[in-house]
Design an enzyme around this catalytic site. Structure first.
Site, PDB file in Angstrom:
ATOM      1  N   LYS A   1       0.821  -1.221   0.000  1.00 54.65           N
ATOM      2  CA  LYS A   1       0.000   0.000   0.000  1.00 54.65           C
ATOM      3  C   LYS A   1       0.851   1.266   0.000  1.00 54.65           C
ATOM      4  CE  LYS A   1      -2.214   0.008   3.747  1.00 54.65           C
ATOM      5  NZ  LYS A   1      -2.265  -1.001   4.765  1.00 54.65           N
TER       6      LYS A   1
ATOM      7  N   ARG B   1      -9.876   2.024   9.239  1.00 56.57           N
ATOM      8  CA  ARG B   1      -9.517   0.664   9.667  1.00 56.57           C
ATOM      9  C   ARG B   1     -10.724  -0.011  10.307  1.00 56.57           C
ATOM     10  NH1 ARG B   1      -3.795   1.362   9.234  1.00 56.57           N
ATOM     11  NH2 ARG B   1      -2.698   0.124  10.771  1.00 56.57           N
TER      12      ARG B   1
ATOM     13  N   ARG C   1      10.890  -6.248   5.443  1.00 54.34           N
ATOM     14  CA  ARG C   1      10.714  -4.807   5.205  1.00 54.34           C
ATOM     15  C   ARG C   1      11.663  -3.954   6.048  1.00 54.34           C
ATOM     16  NH1 ARG C   1       4.870  -2.001   5.571  1.00 54.34           N
ATOM     17  NH2 ARG C   1       4.971  -2.423   7.811  1.00 54.34           N
TER      18      ARG C   1
ATOM     19  N   ARG D   1      11.142  -1.528  11.251  1.00 53.52           N
ATOM     20  CA  ARG D   1      10.196  -0.799  12.101  1.00 53.52           C
ATOM     21  C   ARG D   1      10.015  -1.506  13.438  1.00 53.52           C
ATOM     22  NH1 ARG D   1       4.837   0.689   8.697  1.00 53.52           N
ATOM     23  NH2 ARG D   1       3.894  -0.245  10.530  1.00 53.52           N
TER      24      ARG D   1
ATOM     25  N   ARG E   1      -1.289  -7.691  14.109  1.00 51.83           N
ATOM     26  CA  ARG E   1      -1.873  -6.746  13.166  1.00 51.83           C
ATOM     27  C   ARG E   1      -2.654  -7.454  12.070  1.00 51.83           C
ATOM     28  NH1 ARG E   1       3.518  -4.202  12.394  1.00 51.83           N
ATOM     29  NH2 ARG E   1       2.840  -3.319  10.428  1.00 51.83           N
TER      30      ARG E   1
HETATM   31  P1  AMP Z   1       0.390   1.584   9.709  1.00 49.76           P
HETATM   32  O1  AMP Z   1       1.663   2.271   9.341  1.00 49.76           O
HETATM   33  O2  AMP Z   1      -0.767   2.044   8.874  1.00 49.76           O
HETATM   34  O3  AMP Z   1       0.512   0.096   9.797  1.00 49.76           O
HETATM   35  O4  AMP Z   1       0.026   2.090  11.206  1.00 49.76           O
HETATM   36  C1  AMP Z   1       0.890   1.849  12.305  1.00 49.76           C
HETATM   37  C2  AMP Z   1       0.086   1.844  13.605  1.00 49.76           C
HETATM   38  O5  AMP Z   1      -0.560   3.116  13.804  1.00 49.76           O
HETATM   39  C3  AMP Z   1      -1.052   0.828  13.673  1.00 49.76           C
HETATM   40  O6  AMP Z   1      -0.590  -0.465  14.051  1.00 49.76           O
HETATM   41  C4  AMP Z   1      -1.955   1.458  14.738  1.00 49.76           C
HETATM   42  O7  AMP Z   1      -1.431   1.313  16.038  1.00 49.76           O
HETATM   43  C5  AMP Z   1      -1.858   2.947  14.379  1.00 49.76           C
HETATM   44  N1  AMP Z   1      -2.874   3.354  13.355  1.00 49.76           N
HETATM   45  C6  AMP Z   1      -2.638   3.843  12.104  1.00 49.76           C
HETATM   46  N2  AMP Z   1      -3.783   4.117  11.439  1.00 49.76           N
HETATM   47  C7  AMP Z   1      -4.790   3.797  12.285  1.00 49.76           C
HETATM   48  C8  AMP Z   1      -6.221   3.821  12.193  1.00 49.76           C
HETATM   49  N3  AMP Z   1      -6.852   4.243  11.079  1.00 49.76           N
HETATM   50  N4  AMP Z   1      -6.937   3.406  13.273  1.00 49.76           N
HETATM   51  C9  AMP Z   1      -6.336   2.985  14.413  1.00 49.76           C
HETATM   52  N5  AMP Z   1      -4.991   2.922  14.564  1.00 49.76           N
HETATM   53  C10 AMP Z   1      -4.209   3.308  13.523  1.00 49.76           C
END
Ligand code: AMP
Length: 226
Positions: A17, A93, A130, A162, A173
């Site tokens: 993505k 989400r 990654r 990360r 996740r």
């Molecule tokens: P990502 O980079 O999109 O995987 O986001 C990293 C982390 O940020 C996730 O594992 C959540 O803890 C938090 N996060 C990001 N976007 C959201 C969202 N739309 N709703 C809830 N938590 C989020």
């Protein structure tokens, strides 16, 4: 002139993505709005918000809908997003976030949601490999590292794994994704705002598929909302 777009990109973590969203943002000349990036920025800057979200993010859990949607509402109210649209990455989400997004945009709406489809096995392999630039967020992998010594090709930042890409956090996740985010696919399908795109292949091939899906949608629905 390329018309703007309001596009939501869905897909499991590791489906590619992030890479696609950066390309789409350049192609359509709209901001790439990534909630994950915004939150990681807050953690890095040591802000009050950053301190509040750090622990939850590291555990791989989702943050509260209200906090997320407040951040997103603020970002989408900025002039660039209002004028031409956005590529929304990592949000919604949950169904509640999707409903809030729809009401934020009302009387307009998003143009399309693209679901980038990749199998769980493939995603697990990709996430373990990654690596990401701590400064600009560019993604790399163990098999496609930066040219020099884990130093970002784009900005010279340090390229690392990360904190939330540990196997335990990845599994949590993906599990959360199945339970909370997969229903969004149904939500957008019912609203006839969903296009499924095969996420397996080179970034260029996947990008072309997404552009084709958007153009198909525009042909069928007559140009979207702007
Ligand atoms: P990502 O980079 O999109 O995987 O986001 C990293 C982390 O940020 C996730 O594992 C959540 O803890 C938090 N996060 C990001 N976007 C959201 C969202 N739309 N709703 C809830 N938590 C989020």
């Amino acid at each position: 002139m390329v018309p703007g777009i309001r596009l939501v990109v869905l897909g499991k973590q590791g489906a590619g993505k992030g890479t696609q969203c950066v390309r789409l943002s350049h192609h359509y000349v709209v901001p790439h709005v990534s909630t994950g990036e915004m939150l990681r920025g807050a953690v890095k800057s040591g802000s009050e918000l950053g301190a509040k979200v750090k622990e939850t993010m590291e555990s791989g859990d989702l943050l509260g809908d209200d906090l997320i949607m407040e951040l997103v509402a603020e970002r989408l109210a900025e002039p660039d997003a209002r004028a031409r649209g956005f590529i929304l990455d990592g949000c919604p989400r949950t169904i509640h976030q999707a409903e809030t997004l729809a009401s934020l945009l009302d009387p307009g709406d998003i143009d399309l949601t693209v679901d980038v489809e990749v199998s769980t096995n493939q995603v697990l392999k990709r996430l373990a490999a990654r690596r990401v630039c701590v400064d600009c967020g560019t993604n790399y992998s163990v098999s496609a590292p930066p040219r020099m010594n884990w130093t970002c090709d784009i900005c010279g930042g340090e390229v690392v794994q990360r904190d939330d890409d540990t196997e335990e956090a990845i599994r949590r996740r993906l599990d959360l994704y199945e339970r909370q985010t997969a229903p969004l696919i149904d939500f957008y399908d019912k609203r006839r705002q969903l296009s499924r795109v095969n996420g397996v292949g080179s970034p260029e091939a996947v990008f072309r598929r997404i552009i084709r899906a958007v153009e198909d949608r525009r042909r069928r629905w007559g140009g979207g909302h702007r």
